[in-house]
Scaffold this active site. Structure first.
Site, PDB file in Angstrom:
ATOM      1  N   ASN A   9       0.872  -1.177   0.000  1.00 21.22           N
ATOM      2  CA  ASN A   9       0.000   0.000   0.000  1.00 21.22           C
ATOM      3  C   ASN A   9       0.907   1.224   0.000  1.00 21.22           C
ATOM      4  O   ASN A   9       1.474   1.561   1.020  1.00 21.22           O
ATOM      5  CB  ASN A   9      -0.890  -0.048   1.264  1.00 21.22           C
ATOM      6  N   LYS A  11       0.133   4.248  -0.328  1.00 15.67           N
ATOM      7  CA  LYS A  11      -0.502   5.443   0.264  1.00 15.67           C
ATOM      8  C   LYS A  11      -0.252   6.655  -0.645  1.00 15.67           C
ATOM      9  O   LYS A  11      -0.146   6.496  -1.855  1.00 15.67           O
ATOM     10  CB  LYS A  11      -0.011   5.656   1.693  1.00 15.67           C
ATOM     11  N   HIS A  98      -9.637   1.038   4.745  1.00 18.05           N
ATOM     12  CA  HIS A  98      -8.373   1.288   5.452  1.00 18.05           C
ATOM     13  C   HIS A  98      -8.625   2.258   6.605  1.00 18.05           C
ATOM     14  O   HIS A  98      -9.414   3.198   6.473  1.00 18.05           O
ATOM     15  CB  HIS A  98      -7.329   1.850   4.490  1.00 18.05           C
ATOM     16  N   GLU A 100      -7.033   4.686   7.702  1.00 20.32           N
ATOM     17  CA  GLU A 100      -6.808   6.112   7.413  1.00 20.32           C
ATOM     18  C   GLU A 100      -8.022   6.708   6.709  1.00 20.32           C
ATOM     19  O   GLU A 100      -8.337   7.882   6.903  1.00 20.32           O
ATOM     20  CB  GLU A 100      -5.524   6.269   6.573  1.00 20.32           C
ATOM     21  N   GLU A 170      -5.830  -5.077  10.353  1.00 24.36           N
ATOM     22  CA  GLU A 170      -4.813  -4.061  10.618  1.00 24.36           C
ATOM     23  C   GLU A 170      -5.160  -3.331  11.912  1.00 24.36           C
ATOM     24  O   GLU A 170      -5.971  -2.401  11.896  1.00 24.36           O
ATOM     25  CB  GLU A 170      -4.762  -3.052   9.468  1.00 24.36           C
ATOM     26  N   GLY A 176       1.991   2.142  10.862  1.00 26.34           N
ATOM     27  CA  GLY A 176       2.960   3.232  10.744  1.00 26.34           C
ATOM     28  C   GLY A 176       3.596   3.629  12.067  1.00 26.34           C
ATOM     29  O   GLY A 176       4.240   4.667  12.175  1.00 26.34           O
ATOM     30  N   SER A 216       2.900  -2.192  10.492  1.00 22.65           N
ATOM     31  CA  SER A 216       4.344  -2.282  10.775  1.00 22.65           C
ATOM     32  C   SER A 216       4.918  -3.665  10.482  1.00 22.65           C
ATOM     33  O   SER A 216       5.808  -4.135  11.184  1.00 22.65           O
ATOM     34  CB  SER A 216       4.645  -1.860  12.212  1.00 22.65           C
TER      35      SER A 216
HETATM   36  P1  PGA Z   1       2.530   0.162   7.720  1.00 18.29           P
HETATM   37  O1  PGA Z   1       1.098   0.400   7.022  1.00 18.29           O
HETATM   38  O2  PGA Z   1       3.074  -1.109   7.179  1.00 18.29           O
HETATM   39  O3  PGA Z   1       3.347   1.361   7.323  1.00 18.29           O
HETATM   40  O4  PGA Z   1       2.278   0.099   9.189  1.00 18.29           O
HETATM   41  C1  PGA Z   1       0.249  -0.686   6.778  1.00 18.29           C
HETATM   42  C2  PGA Z   1      -1.018  -0.162   6.135  1.00 18.29           C
HETATM   43  O5  PGA Z   1      -1.436   0.946   6.475  1.00 18.29           O
HETATM   44  O6  PGA Z   1      -1.624  -0.845   5.288  1.00 18.29           O
END
Ligand code: PGA
Length: 254
Positions: A9, A11, A98, A100, A170, A176, A216
């Site tokens: 992803n 982003k 997601h 976010e 997640e 993140g 992460s």
């Molecule tokens: P990350 O993000 O691996 O940077 O924690 C995962 C995601 O948001 O899909």
């Protein structure tokens, strides 16, 4: 046998040229590492999609996806992108739900149910994300939160529609932050998700559903996570922006 997937992803990162070059690098590195029922998916910003799909034609184990699509078919929604538009680029997948999007764009389970249906009606495979916040975990509501996200987001789909989905667990507190769920914590939730699917559909549907872990995930912890019986790969944010890290995560499959 269910598919094993490592999905990146990206982003809101990488301009057009940067995206092209990272994709080529990743595809070349992972192509010999992916066998059988395994797949790598790169979910890029919309601007990269159609070009990535062209590049991906040379790699039969690397697919392309979007990170969002609108709930309506078309209309006066300035700045939005429909599922049909995403599909017309040749992209096969779309991330929906997601955290976010839930957090910064107010997307709730009802809206996500609509988006999922529209994506499916247009022939896209949603990578549907669920997960609890830190607060919800600390107050021991995580199972309830996950159950509600499934019930309100995707469990009204028919069996045929549900079979097109990939799920991604997640935990919001792990995205993140560098703070990964332990493989035991992740496995516990993945098993719970599979059990909910079996209760709502059938054991066979549950057994065939790919459930990814995200938050992460990196080359150091992927082996432990992917070794769990109910974890079928990962949804990778930060580490998908570095070809070497992404490769090392894909290599964990073997
Ligand atoms: P990350 O993000 O691996 O940077 O924690 C995962 C995601 O948001 O899909």
């Amino acid at each position: 046998m269910r598919k094993k997937i490592v999905a990146g992803n990206w982003k809101m990162n990488l301009d057009y040229a940067e995206g092209m070059s990272l994709f080529s690098e990743i595809a070349n590195m992972v192509k010999d590492e992916i066998t059988g029922q395994q797949l790598a998916v790169i979910c890029s910003p919309f601007i990269h999609l159609s070009s990535l799909v062209q590049l991906a034609k040379s790699y039969d184990k690397v697919a392309v996806g979007a990170q969002n699509a609108h709930q309506y078919e078309s209309g006066a929604y300035t700045g939005e992108i429909s599922a049909k538009m995403v599909k017309s680029t040749g992209a096969a997948y779309v991330i929906l739900g997601h955290s976010e999007r839930r957090q910064y764009f107010g997307e709730d389970n009802q809206l996500l149910a609509q988006k999922t249906l529209t994506a499916l009606n247009n022939g896209l495979k949603p990578i549907f994300c669920i997960g609890e916040t830190l607060n919800e975990r600390e107050s021991e509501q995580h199972f309830e939160v996950i159950k509600t996200q499934l019930e309100e987001g995707v469990f009204s789909l028919s069996t045929e529609q549900f079979e097109q989905l990939v799920l991604a667990y997640e935990p919001v507190w792990a995205i993140g932050t560098g703070k990964t769920a332990s493989s035991e914590q992740a496995q516990e939730i993945h098993a719970f998700i599979r059990e909910q699917i079996a209760n709502n559909y059938t054991q066979e549907v549950a057994d065939n559903t790919t459930i990814l872990y995200g938050g992460s995930c990196n080359p150091k912890n992927a082996a432990d996570l992917f070794a769990q019986p109910d974890i079928d790969g990962g949804l990778i944010g930060g580490a998908s922006l570095k070809s070497r890290d992404f490769l090392d995560i894909v290599k964990v499959f073997n």
